[in-house]
Design a protein around this motif. Structure first.
Motif, PDB file in Angstrom:
ATOM      1  N   ALA A  55       0.837  -1.203   0.000  1.00  0.00           N
ATOM      2  CA  ALA A  55       0.000   0.000   0.000  1.00  0.00           C
ATOM      3  C   ALA A  55       0.869   1.250   0.000  1.00  0.00           C
ATOM      4  O   ALA A  55       0.614   2.187  -0.755  1.00  0.00           O
ATOM      5  CB  ALA A  55      -0.933  -0.001   1.204  1.00  0.00           C
ATOM      6  N   GLU A  56       1.903   1.261   0.835  1.00  0.00           N
ATOM      7  CA  GLU A  56       2.782   2.431   0.886  1.00  0.00           C
ATOM      8  C   GLU A  56       3.485   2.639  -0.451  1.00  0.00           C
ATOM      9  O   GLU A  56       3.588   3.770  -0.932  1.00  0.00           O
ATOM     10  CB  GLU A  56       3.804   2.293   2.014  1.00  0.00           C
ATOM     11  N   ALA A  57       3.952   1.567  -1.069  1.00  0.00           N
ATOM     12  CA  ALA A  57       4.605   1.676  -2.373  1.00  0.00           C
ATOM     13  C   ALA A  57       3.629   2.205  -3.423  1.00  0.00           C
ATOM     14  O   ALA A  57       3.982   3.079  -4.234  1.00  0.00           O
ATOM     15  CB  ALA A  57       5.166   0.322  -2.793  1.00  0.00           C
ATOM     16  N   ASP A  58       2.398   1.698  -3.402  1.00  0.00           N
ATOM     17  CA  ASP A  58       1.383   2.166  -4.353  1.00  0.00           C
ATOM     18  C   ASP A  58       1.050   3.639  -4.123  1.00  0.00           C
ATOM     19  O   ASP A  58       0.915   4.414  -5.075  1.00  0.00           O
ATOM     20  CB  ASP A  58       0.109   1.332  -4.246  1.00  0.00           C
ATOM     21  N   LEU A  59       0.927   4.042  -2.873  1.00  0.00           N
ATOM     22  CA  LEU A  59       0.605   5.439  -2.557  1.00  0.00           C
ATOM     23  C   LEU A  59       1.725   6.375  -3.001  1.00  0.00           C
ATOM     24  O   LEU A  59       1.473   7.453  -3.542  1.00  0.00           O
ATOM     25  CB  LEU A  59       0.327   5.583  -1.057  1.00  0.00           C
ATOM     26  N   LYS A  60       2.957   5.964  -2.801  1.00  0.00           N
ATOM     27  CA  LYS A  60       4.090   6.784  -3.251  1.00  0.00           C
ATOM     28  C   LYS A  60       4.103   6.877  -4.776  1.00  0.00           C
ATOM     29  O   LYS A  60       4.388   7.947  -5.333  1.00  0.00           O
ATOM     30  CB  LYS A  60       5.400   6.218  -2.721  1.00  0.00           C
ATOM     31  N   ALA A  61       3.773   5.788  -5.452  1.00  0.00           N
ATOM     32  CA  ALA A  61       3.692   5.818  -6.914  1.00  0.00           C
ATOM     33  C   ALA A  61       2.589   6.775  -7.367  1.00  0.00           C
ATOM     34  O   ALA A  61       2.754   7.497  -8.357  1.00  0.00           O
ATOM     35  CB  ALA A  61       3.460   4.407  -7.454  1.00  0.00           C
ATOM     36  N   MET A  62       1.458   6.787  -6.649  1.00  0.00           N
ATOM     37  CA  MET A  62       0.371   7.717  -6.964  1.00  0.00           C
ATOM     38  C   MET A  62       0.858   9.158  -6.867  1.00  0.00           C
ATOM     39  O   MET A  62       0.532  10.002  -7.715  1.00  0.00           O
ATOM     40  CB  MET A  62      -0.810   7.513  -6.020  1.00  0.00           C
ATOM     41  N   CYS A  63       1.634   9.441  -5.840  1.00  0.00           N
ATOM     42  CA  CYS A  63       2.169  10.790  -5.654  1.00  0.00           C
ATOM     43  C   CYS A  63       3.126  11.153  -6.782  1.00  0.00           C
ATOM     44  O   CYS A  63       3.051  12.246  -7.349  1.00  0.00           O
ATOM     45  CB  CYS A  63       2.886  10.898  -4.315  1.00  0.00           C
ATOM     46  N   ASP A  64       4.037  10.225  -7.092  1.00  0.00           N
ATOM     47  CA  ASP A  64       5.035  10.493  -8.128  1.00  0.00           C
ATOM     48  C   ASP A  64       4.399  10.683  -9.503  1.00  0.00           C
ATOM     49  O   ASP A  64       4.883  11.474 -10.312  1.00  0.00           O
ATOM     50  CB  ASP A  64       6.052   9.354  -8.190  1.00  0.00           C
ATOM     51  N   LYS A  65       3.300   9.971  -9.767  1.00  0.00           N
ATOM     52  CA  LYS A  65       2.692  10.011 -11.092  1.00  0.00           C
ATOM     53  C   LYS A  65       1.589  11.045 -11.252  1.00  0.00           C
ATOM     54  O   LYS A  65       1.316  11.502 -12.361  1.00  0.00           O
ATOM     55  CB  LYS A  65       2.136   8.633 -11.446  1.00  0.00           C
ATOM     56  N   LEU A  66       0.914  11.422 -10.138  1.00  0.00           N
ATOM     57  CA  LEU A  66      -0.255  12.295 -10.290  1.00  0.00           C
ATOM     58  C   LEU A  66      -0.429  13.340  -9.195  1.00  0.00           C
ATOM     59  O   LEU A  66      -0.642  14.510  -9.485  1.00  0.00           O
ATOM     60  CB  LEU A  66      -1.528  11.434 -10.354  1.00  0.00           C
ATOM     61  N   LEU A  67      -0.361  12.930  -7.959  1.00  0.00           N
ATOM     62  CA  LEU A  67      -0.801  13.804  -6.865  1.00  0.00           C
ATOM     63  C   LEU A  67       0.163  14.942  -6.554  1.00  0.00           C
ATOM     64  O   LEU A  67      -0.249  15.971  -6.024  1.00  0.00           O
ATOM     65  CB  LEU A  67      -1.059  12.976  -5.609  1.00  0.00           C
ATOM     66  N   ALA A  68       1.447  14.764  -6.845  1.00  0.00           N
ATOM     67  CA  ALA A  68       2.435  15.801  -6.541  1.00  0.00           C
ATOM     68  C   ALA A  68       3.283  16.089  -7.774  1.00  0.00           C
ATOM     69  O   ALA A  68       3.605  15.182  -8.542  1.00  0.00           O
ATOM     70  CB  ALA A  68       3.335  15.350  -5.395  1.00  0.00           C
ATOM     71  N   ASN A  69       3.620  17.342  -7.938  1.00  0.00           N
ATOM     72  CA  ASN A  69       4.603  17.737  -8.950  1.00  0.00           C
ATOM     73  C   ASN A  69       5.953  17.722  -8.242  1.00  0.00           C
ATOM     74  O   ASN A  69       6.319  18.686  -7.570  1.00  0.00           O
ATOM     75  CB  ASN A  69       4.279  19.117  -9.501  1.00  0.00           C
ATOM     76  N   THR A  70       6.679  16.624  -8.373  1.00  0.00           N
ATOM     77  CA  THR A  70       7.882  16.429  -7.559  1.00  0.00           C
ATOM     78  C   THR A  70       9.021  17.381  -7.919  1.00  0.00           C
ATOM     79  O   THR A  70      10.019  17.416  -7.208  1.00  0.00           O
ATOM     80  CB  THR A  70       8.361  14.966  -7.638  1.00  0.00           C
ATOM     81  N   VAL A  71       8.875  18.160  -8.971  1.00  0.00           N
ATOM     82  CA  VAL A  71       9.876  19.177  -9.282  1.00  0.00           C
ATOM     83  C   VAL A  71       9.792  20.306  -8.263  1.00  0.00           C
ATOM     84  O   VAL A  71      10.812  20.832  -7.822  1.00  0.00           O
ATOM     85  CB  VAL A  71       9.683  19.715 -10.717  1.00  0.00           C
ATOM     86  N   ILE A  72       8.558  20.666  -7.860  1.00  0.00           N
ATOM     87  CA  ILE A  72       8.387  21.804  -6.960  1.00  0.00           C
ATOM     88  C   ILE A  72       7.699  21.451  -5.649  1.00  0.00           C
ATOM     89  O   ILE A  72       7.546  22.311  -4.786  1.00  0.00           O
ATOM     90  CB  ILE A  72       7.609  22.955  -7.650  1.00  0.00           C
ATOM     91  N   GLU A  73       7.241  20.193  -5.490  1.00  0.00           N
ATOM     92  CA  GLU A  73       6.498  19.813  -4.288  1.00  0.00           C
ATOM     93  C   GLU A  73       7.119  18.605  -3.589  1.00  0.00           C
ATOM     94  O   GLU A  73       7.683  17.718  -4.237  1.00  0.00           O
ATOM     95  CB  GLU A  73       5.041  19.465  -4.639  1.00  0.00           C
ATOM     96  N   ASN A  74       7.003  18.596  -2.281  1.00  0.00           N
ATOM     97  CA  ASN A  74       7.327  17.440  -1.450  1.00  0.00           C
ATOM     98  C   ASN A  74       6.022  16.778  -1.044  1.00  0.00           C
ATOM     99  O   ASN A  74       4.969  17.423  -1.025  1.00  0.00           O
ATOM    100  CB  ASN A  74       8.064  17.870  -0.168  1.00  0.00           C
ATOM    101  N   TYR A  75       6.104  15.508  -0.665  1.00  0.00           N
ATOM    102  CA  TYR A  75       4.907  14.839  -0.149  1.00  0.00           C
ATOM    103  C   TYR A  75       5.303  13.889   0.969  1.00  0.00           C
ATOM    104  O   TYR A  75       6.454  13.460   1.072  1.00  0.00           O
ATOM    105  CB  TYR A  75       4.145  14.087  -1.246  1.00  0.00           C
ATOM    106  N   SER A  76       4.332  13.612   1.831  1.00  0.00           N
ATOM    107  CA  SER A  76       4.521  12.612   2.881  1.00  0.00           C
ATOM    108  C   SER A  76       3.297  11.713   2.889  1.00  0.00           C
ATOM    109  O   SER A  76       2.186  12.159   2.609  1.00  0.00           O
ATOM    110  CB  SER A  76       4.731  13.267   4.241  1.00  0.00           C
ATOM    111  N   VAL A  77       3.537  10.439   3.194  1.00  0.00           N
ATOM    112  CA  VAL A  77       2.481   9.443   3.251  1.00  0.00           C
ATOM    113  C   VAL A  77       2.406   8.924   4.672  1.00  0.00           C
ATOM    114  O   VAL A  77       3.408   8.452   5.224  1.00  0.00           O
ATOM    115  CB  VAL A  77       2.754   8.272   2.280  1.00  0.00           C
ATOM    116  N   ALA A  78       1.242   9.026   5.297  1.00  0.00           N
ATOM    117  CA  ALA A  78       1.034   8.517   6.659  1.00  0.00           C
ATOM    118  C   ALA A  78      -0.101   7.498   6.602  1.00  0.00           C
ATOM    119  O   ALA A  78      -1.244   7.834   6.292  1.00  0.00           O
ATOM    120  CB  ALA A  78       0.682   9.642   7.607  1.00  0.00           C
ATOM    121  N   ILE A  79       0.241   6.252   6.874  1.00  0.00           N
ATOM    122  CA  ILE A  79      -0.762   5.200   6.910  1.00  0.00           C
ATOM    123  C   ILE A  79      -1.327   5.136   8.330  1.00  0.00           C
ATOM    124  O   ILE A  79      -0.577   5.060   9.293  1.00  0.00           O
ATOM    125  CB  ILE A  79      -0.166   3.835   6.488  1.00  0.00           C
ATOM    126  N   THR A  80      -2.656   5.200   8.417  1.00  0.00           N
ATOM    127  CA  THR A  80      -3.292   5.239   9.738  1.00  0.00           C
ATOM    128  C   THR A  80      -3.915   3.918  10.088  1.00  0.00           C
ATOM    129  O   THR A  80      -4.101   3.060   9.273  1.00  0.00           O
ATOM    130  CB  THR A  80      -4.366   6.332   9.780  1.00  0.00           C
TER     131      THR A  80
END
Length: 80
Positions: A55-80
């Motif tokens: 799940a964490e790997a999939d969520l990070k892939a979602m961020c890298d591909k769609l949810l975040a513009n990794t050129v100008i944005e950082n992201y964090s994933v917190a599984i609850t």
């Protein structure tokens, strides 16, 4: 079901005009002393399964591909 919260923020050094506008609006509303405001996005996502590592790997892939513009944005994933 695995629940996660993804937080996306601008990297340090990237201009944040929306944050600056919020900062000025807060000052205009009488909230003196606000030094800096940075705005971001929050995504609450549920994924099927029980494998937290996958799940964490999939969520990070979602961020890298769609949810975040990794050129100008950082992201964090917190599984609850």
């Amino acid at each position: 079901m695995i629940k996660a919260r993804i937080t996306v923020t601008l990297k340090n050094g990237v201009l944040d005009p929306q944050g600056k506008a919020i900062e000025h609006a807060l000052d205009g509303l009488g909230f003196a002393g606000v030094g800096s405001v940075r705005q971001g996005k929050v995504f609450d996502i549920e994924v099927d399964g029980t494998d937290r590592a996958k799940a964490e790997a999939d969520l990070k892939a979602m961020c890298d591909k769609l949810l975040a513009n990794t050129v100008i944005e950082n992201y964090s994933v917190a599984i609850t």
